[in-house]
Design an enzyme around this catalytic site. Sequence first.
Site, PDB file in Angstrom:
ATOM      1  N   ASP A 188       0.805  -1.223   0.000  1.00  0.00           N
ATOM      2  CA  ASP A 188       0.000   0.000   0.000  1.00  0.00           C
ATOM      3  C   ASP A 188       0.840   1.276   0.000  1.00  0.00           C
ATOM      4  OD1 ASP A 188      -2.060  -1.892   0.410  1.00  0.00           O
ATOM      5  OD2 ASP A 188      -1.930  -1.629   2.575  1.00  0.00           O
ATOM      6  N   GLU A 213     -10.978  -1.077  -3.957  1.00  0.00           N
ATOM      7  CA  GLU A 213     -10.380  -0.324  -2.848  1.00  0.00           C
ATOM      8  C   GLU A 213      -9.304   0.617  -3.376  1.00  0.00           C
ATOM      9  OE1 GLU A 213      -8.926  -3.555  -0.488  1.00  0.00           O
ATOM     10  OE2 GLU A 213      -7.261  -3.974  -1.826  1.00  0.00           O
TER      11      GLU A 213
HETATM   12  O1  FUB Z   1      -2.769  -3.648   3.561  1.00  0.00           O
HETATM   13  C1  FUB Z   1      -4.024  -3.990   4.049  1.00  0.00           C
HETATM   14  C2  FUB Z   1      -5.059  -3.851   2.961  1.00  0.00           C
HETATM   15  O2  FUB Z   1      -4.711  -4.645   1.854  1.00  0.00           O
HETATM   16  C3  FUB Z   1      -5.210  -2.482   2.363  1.00  0.00           C
HETATM   17  O3  FUB Z   1      -5.916  -1.577   3.149  1.00  0.00           O
HETATM   18  C4  FUB Z   1      -5.897  -2.830   1.096  1.00  0.00           C
HETATM   19  O4  FUB Z   1      -5.910  -1.789   0.147  1.00  0.00           O
HETATM   20  C5  FUB Z   1      -5.135  -4.023   0.648  1.00  0.00           C
HETATM   21  O5  FUB Z   1      -3.995  -3.644  -0.081  1.00  0.00           O
END
Ligand code: FUB
Length: 456
Positions: free
Chosen positions: A187, A346
């Site tokens: 991320d 997301e």
């Molecule tokens: O790193 C945890 C979660 O995994 C993130 O919030 C999402 O976007 C995914 O990458």
Amino acid sequence: MVSRALTVCLAASLLTVAAGEPAVAAEIPTGARSLQSVNTPGSYVRHSNYLGSVAAVGSGSSAQAKSDATFTVTPGLAGGTGCVSFQAANGMWLRHRDFRVRLETNSGSTTFLADATFCVRDGSVAGSVRLESSNFPGRYLRHRNSELWLDPSTTNPGTFAADSSYQVTAPWTAGRRSPVIKGLYGDPNIAYLNGRYYLYPTTDGYSGWSSTRFKAFSSTDLLNWTDHGTILDLGPQISWSDSRAWAPTIAYRNGRYYFYFCADTNIGVATSTSPTGPFTDPLGRPLVAAGFRSGQMIDPHVFTDDDGEAYLYWGNGSAYGVRLNADMISFDAAQVRTFSLPNFREAPFAFKRNGVYYMSYSVDDTRSENYHVEYATATSPFGPWTHRGTILSKNLSLGVKGPGHHSVVKAPNSDTWHIAYHRFAIPAGDGMNREVTVDALRFNADGTIQPVVPTL
Ligand code: FUB
């Protein structure tokens, strides 16, 4: 290339120090390295059939032998000042189990992380190092009948010291350019602040993404990154959550930096006068609390428009956006918009180029090798968004799986753009063992984005 700040202080040097010369406290950069035994010169730490050993390696050795004797040195998986971990080319890590040193995949358990972390001590001769277990102090990485064990110093301490001392040398095989920050991270949020590039990632390698701390890295060239250590630790610093420190982002306004982060699927904000903190929580509660809207309240990004207005985007399952108030730590809940973005999962990330607003976002599941990035464009920060397609996806011929949760930055005074993203750590990673890289982001004449060419 090696980051100067991603270094571990050692009483050792990559250069051999001649006997009798004063020992010079030196640093060993993280990155690809080999370890030569001090009392069996020409023999190197390697793995063979997933077990640690010491064996002769020379210029005429096979490529496999050279690779097996090359490790990427990273900051210790279990933390600790001056502690390191060793990752093999296949992505597995040197660890001890039943005191035998072996190569295994990071399970993310507390035990594994500690077993795979070694703290650097002075070696028996100038410029050499010894590696003490992080969870069994007094036990050292030692060769015995060519096998690597985690042994305590018992009888004959002189022999033991020599058996457990190594010269750190240049690697037998060249390392890759990436990941740009060594170790496991996901991320990545990239930003250009005050003359430097900054990366703010999730710390990976924990089952269930259960890291509790955020780190920051900075660079002037996008290649060499300085590790600024922990900039926010949920445990002591955030009163309302202690877990799942995910997917941060940063914004600047009127002399202050605003660090937006996920904690236990809430979004919080912390502020500082420096991009590397210390950050403090001005609200004492989430900025966007879990349950505020449908889906998970995660993956914030703040985009600041040319007129100085700042917009918060976030979401998992549904994509949301709202203009932040001038204080950057509040917004009018009645004004929150829900966006229609095809395939959105997301990690929304907004930016603007030549008057066009771009909304880029991740599709599929971060645990899937098919995780990828699509984008849409609009003439306003609230859309409506026109879907434009995919800009980043897996490339199995390069071993690139699950690339996503990206961010975009423009080099100052230019039309040169870069994209930071994570992928499964190559070659043995997965959705919780990810690594961060940066590649060029290129535009066509009509403003559409060319598919990213992943580089290793
Ligand atoms: O790193 C945890 C979660 O995994 C993130 O919030 C999402 O976007 C995914 O990458």
